[in-house]
Design an enzyme around this catalytic site. Structure first.
Site, PDB file in Angstrom:
ATOM      1  N   TRP A 152      88.821  40.126  45.795  1.00 42.75           N
ATOM      2  CA  TRP A 152      90.187  40.277  46.284  1.00 42.75           C
ATOM      3  C   TRP A 152      90.401  41.493  47.176  1.00 42.75           C
ATOM      4  O   TRP A 152      91.458  41.640  47.764  1.00 42.75           O
ATOM      5  CB  TRP A 152      91.176  40.372  45.111  1.00 42.75           C
ATOM      6  CG  TRP A 152      90.739  41.344  44.042  1.00 42.75           C
ATOM      7  CD1 TRP A 152      90.173  41.010  42.853  1.00 42.75           C
ATOM      8  CD2 TRP A 152      90.795  42.763  44.088  1.00 42.75           C
ATOM      9  NE1 TRP A 152      89.861  42.150  42.143  1.00 42.75           N
ATOM     10  CE2 TRP A 152      90.240  43.244  42.880  1.00 42.75           C
ATOM     11  CE3 TRP A 152      91.264  43.694  45.025  1.00 42.75           C
ATOM     12  CZ2 TRP A 152      90.130  44.602  42.589  1.00 42.75           C
ATOM     13  CZ3 TRP A 152      91.152  45.045  44.731  1.00 42.75           C
ATOM     14  CH2 TRP A 152      90.598  45.488  43.532  1.00 42.75           C
ATOM     15  N   LYS A 176      85.508  29.667  46.920  1.00 39.41           N
ATOM     16  CA  LYS A 176      86.469  30.008  45.874  1.00 39.41           C
ATOM     17  C   LYS A 176      86.901  31.465  46.051  1.00 39.41           C
ATOM     18  O   LYS A 176      86.119  32.381  45.821  1.00 39.41           O
ATOM     19  CB  LYS A 176      85.877  29.833  44.469  1.00 39.41           C
ATOM     20  CG  LYS A 176      86.980  29.894  43.413  1.00 39.41           C
ATOM     21  CD  LYS A 176      86.506  30.301  42.035  1.00 39.41           C
ATOM     22  CE  LYS A 176      86.642  31.752  41.740  1.00 39.41           C
ATOM     23  NZ  LYS A 176      87.991  32.320  41.758  1.00 39.41           N
ATOM     24  N   PRO A 177      88.159  31.679  46.452  1.00 42.22           N
ATOM     25  CA  PRO A 177      88.632  33.060  46.560  1.00 42.22           C
ATOM     26  C   PRO A 177      89.009  33.603  45.183  1.00 42.22           C
ATOM     27  O   PRO A 177      89.096  32.851  44.211  1.00 42.22           O
ATOM     28  CB  PRO A 177      89.876  32.930  47.444  1.00 42.22           C
ATOM     29  CG  PRO A 177      90.379  31.543  47.190  1.00 42.22           C
ATOM     30  CD  PRO A 177      89.171  30.700  46.858  1.00 42.22           C
ATOM     31  N   GLU A 251      76.409  40.610  46.633  1.00 37.91           N
ATOM     32  CA  GLU A 251      76.978  41.891  47.089  1.00 37.91           C
ATOM     33  C   GLU A 251      77.782  42.399  45.918  1.00 37.91           C
ATOM     34  O   GLU A 251      78.844  41.841  45.613  1.00 37.91           O
ATOM     35  CB  GLU A 251      77.959  41.651  48.245  1.00 37.91           C
ATOM     36  CG  GLU A 251      77.355  41.127  49.503  1.00 37.91           C
ATOM     37  CD  GLU A 251      76.771  42.221  50.346  1.00 37.91           C
ATOM     38  OE1 GLU A 251      76.732  43.381  49.893  1.00 37.91           O
ATOM     39  OE2 GLU A 251      76.348  41.911  51.455  1.00 37.91           O
ATOM     40  N   CYS A 285      84.238  48.584  48.210  1.00 40.69           N
ATOM     41  CA  CYS A 285      82.935  48.722  47.565  1.00 40.69           C
ATOM     42  C   CYS A 285      82.206  49.941  48.102  1.00 40.69           C
ATOM     43  O   CYS A 285      81.392  50.526  47.407  1.00 40.69           O
ATOM     44  CB  CYS A 285      82.122  47.457  47.767  1.00 40.69           C
ATOM     45  SG  CYS A 285      82.128  46.890  49.468  1.00 40.69           S
ATOM     46  N   GLU A 386      81.777  52.404  38.392  1.00 43.66           N
ATOM     47  CA  GLU A 386      82.676  52.030  39.481  1.00 43.66           C
ATOM     48  C   GLU A 386      84.086  51.873  38.916  1.00 43.66           C
ATOM     49  O   GLU A 386      84.323  51.040  38.040  1.00 43.66           O
ATOM     50  CB  GLU A 386      82.215  50.699  40.088  1.00 43.66           C
ATOM     51  CG  GLU A 386      83.111  50.276  41.234  1.00 43.66           C
ATOM     52  CD  GLU A 386      82.713  48.941  41.847  1.00 43.66           C
ATOM     53  OE1 GLU A 386      82.584  47.964  41.104  1.00 43.66           O
ATOM     54  OE2 GLU A 386      82.562  48.903  43.079  1.00 43.66           O
ATOM     55  N   GLY A 459      73.244  44.963  44.323  1.00 37.55           N
ATOM     56  CA  GLY A 459      72.816  43.705  44.946  1.00 37.55           C
ATOM     57  C   GLY A 459      71.795  43.963  46.039  1.00 37.55           C
ATOM     58  O   GLY A 459      71.322  45.080  46.218  1.00 37.55           O
TER      59      GLY A 459
HETATM   60  P1  NDP Z   1      84.975  39.896  40.364  1.00 41.79           P
HETATM   61  O1  NDP Z   1      83.507  39.949  40.164  1.00 41.79           O
HETATM   62  O2  NDP Z   1      85.841  40.006  39.194  1.00 41.79           O
HETATM   63  O3  NDP Z   1      85.382  38.536  41.098  1.00 41.79           O
HETATM   64  C1  NDP Z   1      84.773  38.125  42.288  1.00 41.79           C
HETATM   65  C2  NDP Z   1      84.845  36.619  42.385  1.00 41.79           C
HETATM   66  O4  NDP Z   1      84.028  36.049  41.359  1.00 41.79           O
HETATM   67  C3  NDP Z   1      86.255  36.066  42.157  1.00 41.79           C
HETATM   68  O5  NDP Z   1      86.452  34.945  42.973  1.00 41.79           O
HETATM   69  C4  NDP Z   1      86.200  35.680  40.687  1.00 41.79           C
HETATM   70  O6  NDP Z   1      87.150  34.714  40.310  1.00 41.79           O
HETATM   71  C5  NDP Z   1      84.797  35.133  40.594  1.00 41.79           C
HETATM   72  N1  NDP Z   1      84.263  35.084  39.239  1.00 41.79           N
HETATM   73  C6  NDP Z   1      84.638  35.804  38.152  1.00 41.79           C
HETATM   74  N2  NDP Z   1      83.902  35.452  37.074  1.00 41.79           N
HETATM   75  C7  NDP Z   1      83.061  34.482  37.488  1.00 41.79           C
HETATM   76  C8  NDP Z   1      82.051  33.719  36.841  1.00 41.79           C
HETATM   77  N3  NDP Z   1      81.767  33.881  35.558  1.00 41.79           N
HETATM   78  N4  NDP Z   1      81.371  32.804  37.570  1.00 41.79           N
HETATM   79  C9  NDP Z   1      81.618  32.630  38.887  1.00 41.79           C
HETATM   80  N5  NDP Z   1      82.574  33.318  39.553  1.00 41.79           N
HETATM   81  C10 NDP Z   1      83.276  34.245  38.870  1.00 41.79           C
HETATM   82  O7  NDP Z   1      85.275  41.020  41.453  1.00 41.79           O
HETATM   83  P2  NDP Z   1      86.701  41.480  41.984  1.00 41.79           P
HETATM   84  O8  NDP Z   1      87.407  40.323  42.589  1.00 41.79           O
HETATM   85  O9  NDP Z   1      87.349  42.262  40.910  1.00 41.79           O
HETATM   86  O10 NDP Z   1      86.279  42.458  43.189  1.00 41.79           O
HETATM   87  C11 NDP Z   1      85.919  43.770  43.011  1.00 41.79           C
HETATM   88  C12 NDP Z   1      84.419  43.921  42.896  1.00 41.79           C
HETATM   89  O11 NDP Z   1      83.791  43.416  44.072  1.00 41.79           O
HETATM   90  C13 NDP Z   1      83.993  45.362  42.819  1.00 41.79           C
HETATM   91  O12 NDP Z   1      82.966  45.495  41.874  1.00 41.79           O
HETATM   92  C14 NDP Z   1      83.454  45.659  44.215  1.00 41.79           C
HETATM   93  O13 NDP Z   1      82.544  46.710  44.281  1.00 41.79           O
HETATM   94  C15 NDP Z   1      82.843  44.365  44.550  1.00 41.79           C
HETATM   95  N6  NDP Z   1      82.690  44.247  45.991  1.00 41.79           N
HETATM   96  C16 NDP Z   1      81.437  44.454  46.527  1.00 41.79           C
HETATM   97  C17 NDP Z   1      81.254  44.427  47.898  1.00 41.79           C
HETATM   98  C18 NDP Z   1      79.899  44.632  48.496  1.00 41.79           C
HETATM   99  O14 NDP Z   1      79.762  44.390  49.688  1.00 41.79           O
HETATM  100  N7  NDP Z   1      78.886  45.068  47.760  1.00 41.79           N
HETATM  101  C19 NDP Z   1      82.383  44.182  48.805  1.00 41.79           C
HETATM  102  C20 NDP Z   1      83.652  43.993  48.139  1.00 41.79           C
HETATM  103  C21 NDP Z   1      83.785  44.036  46.768  1.00 41.79           C
HETATM  104  P3  NDP Z   1      88.530  35.186  39.598  1.00 41.79           P
HETATM  105  O15 NDP Z   1      89.222  36.032  40.570  1.00 41.79           O
HETATM  106  O16 NDP Z   1      89.187  33.898  39.319  1.00 41.79           O
HETATM  107  O17 NDP Z   1      88.123  35.937  38.357  1.00 41.79           O
END
Ligand code: NDP
Length: 496
Positions: A152, A176-177, A251, A285, A386, A459
């Protein structure tokens, strides 16, 4: 105020509702009220989406790449024509200030689509001089159906950074967002139809990660997952993919470091620190959340960093003057507050913030004020975990030599920066850092042309740049034996 709009998912070219017709709320983090509702899918919708993507795969793969690129260019134009609406929706759903969503996110998205569309057309294979009697080459082939699961913090940017290379390389997708910020990706579904991208090539579903996300990961028709999100979720996805040995692009989280050396340009270092640490409320991130500052500059840098951070305007993200909005949802605020309490218990000294906002407007929403701690031990949670909030730790170091060990003493390895006038020293330090991206006298500079991705528990995947194309194709090795004389390869090499 409730935003009333009939958001639809996209399956097989149709904007539609989930089979079971479910809805879920999207909460405005500024005041913790329901902003709008969106479809809540189940595994049944994922199944339809994957089947549609499978059916469209062959035709899409065989569509001339120039035509695929034209569709991405059309999509970019449509996004641009809706930029005001999209930036307002982006801000409302996750709280990023309008100055950021308008001037960064919604400008980045069409630029990324166009960049990747052009880049894909320049992708080549190799020819290899392996045998005089043979012509040996590699050709790029699409993977098939790719599941794109995005977070998000940059909802549309991250989704499109995956979508564009997947499509240009000839894959079909199921996207899936994140559930707290799905609205702009659902709008993108409407634009995808308008851009004439054929039915089934892009499918968009929304719903909880543990249910809908996992249904994508475990669906036998999915050939790869490209995931950005938390490291613990990444590990779960890896474990789900392991039985099929399905490739995962990951990532993940970051705990990024900023090293400020005695000879740094103080003005630049302070400005860079404030911007990079607190931009998007620290929900990047790549944001630095641990600062290693050399003793000779510490007493000048730290008070100036604190003073400049105290001037950040925190408030209504729709106000163009706001520099920091709320966190994405209330749970993020609770998590940040728990880390703040933990840092205090661990003996870290509060230099700024560290308490919930007293202003009644801010108190209602997911707001966390810029918070800076002085830290004495690199092992404290504050320097290791984090937090994904505007909460940072500053630690004094005696010598530049101390920095690499401290930076590397962490399970994450996404990014770091060194602030110094001595580029040679900066470069030598960077060579010792186990991170995916390192800057000198800069932090958080990310453009479509530059690769982004980490090491260790951050990652391994690369997003953006020419490297991203390899995430979305196989390099098939082809060997054509050209000689009229039949012989096996081994007859020549091993004289039996
Ligand atoms: P999440 O890991 O909570 O969610 C990311 C996505 O994964 C969402 O669409 C989420 O759905 C989905 N998801 C959650 N649980 C599962 C599962 N068991 N199986 C499959 N999909 C799943 O991350 P956030 O949205 O909270 O984002 C923040 C995180 O993203 C931070 O850790 C940040 O560092 C990382 N990030 C890393 C980046 C990089 O380039 N390395 C860039 C941007 C962010 P739902 O929302 O419905 O839970």
């Amino acid at each position: 105020m409730m935003f009333s709009y009939d958001f639809k998912i996209l399956i097989d070219g149709k904007l539609t509702r989930p089979v079971r017709g479910g809805l879920m709320d999207v909460i405005n983090p500024s005041d913790n009220t329901v902003f709008t509702t969106v479809p809540r899918c189940t595994a049944e919708d994922v199944d339809l989406a994957v089947k549609a993507a499978q059916s469209a795969a062959r035709q899409w793969k065989n569509t001339y790449i120039g035509e695929r690129a034209e569709m991405l260019f059309r999509l970019a134009d449509i996004v641009r024509s809706h930029s005001e609406e999209l930036s307002a929706l982006e801000t409302a759903q996750y709280g990023g200030p309008i100055s950021k969503t308008r001037n960064f996110d919604i400008k980045f998205v069409p630029g990324e689509l166009e960049f990747i569309a052009g880049l894909g057309r320049a992708a080549t294979g190799m020819t290899i001089s392996a045998d005089p009697d043979a012509r040996v080459m590699t050709v790029r082939e699409p993977l098939g159906v790719v599941g794109l699961i995005s977070p998000w913090n940059f909802p549309l940017v991250t989704a499109v950074s995956k979508l564009a290379p997947a499509l240009i390389m000839g894959n079909t997708v199921v996207m899936k967002p994140a559930s707290c910020a799905p609205v702009t990706v659902l709008k993108l579904g409407e634009y995808i139809v308008e851009a004439g991208i054929p039915a089934g090539v892009v499918n968009i579903v929304t719903g909880p990660g543990p249910e809908v996300g996992e249904a994508i990961v475990t669906h036998p028709g999915v050939d790869k997952i490209n995931f950005t999100g938390d490291s613990s979720v990444g590990k779960r996805i890896l474990s789900l993919a392991a039985p099929r040995v399905m490739p995962i692009a990951a990532e993940l989280g970051g705990k990024n470091a900023m090293i400020v050396l005695d000879d740094a340009n103080l003005d630049a270092a302070v400005e860079g620190a404030v911007y990079a640490a607190f931009f998007n409320s620290g929900q990047n991130c790549g944001s630095p959340s641990r600062f290693y500052v050399q003793a000779g500059i510490y007493d000048e840098f730290v008070p100036r960093f604190v003073k400049a951070s105290s001037k950040i305007i925190v408030g209504d993200p729709m106000d163009k003057n706001t520099m920091m909005g709320p966190l994405a949802y209330m749970k993020c605020r609770e998590t940040a507050e728990a880390y703040i309490a933990g840092a205090k218990r661990a003996g870290c000294r509060v230099l700024l913030g560290g308490a919930p906002p007293s202003d009644p407007y801010l108190a209602r929403g997911a707001f966390v004020l810029p918070t800076i701690f002085e830290v004495y031990d690199n092992k404290t949670e504050l320097m290791q975990e984090e937090i994904f909030a505007p909460v940072v730790g500053v630690m004094k170091i005696a010598s530049p030599e101390d920095a690499p060990e401290l930076v590397n003493d962490c399970r994450y390895g996404l990014s770091a920066s060194v602030w110094t006038s001595d580029y040679r020293l900066g470069m030598l330090l960077i060579e010792r850092l186990k991170v995916g991206t390192a800057w000198i006298n800069q932090h958080l500079a990310i453009v479509p042309e530059t690769p982004w991705g980490g090491r260790k528990e951050s990652g391994w995947t690369k997003e953006n740049s020419v490297l991203v194309l390899d995430e979305y194709c196989y390099h098939k090795h082809i060997w054509i034996h050209m000689s009229e004389t039949p012989r096996t390869f081994w007859e020549e090499r091993i004289k039996l």
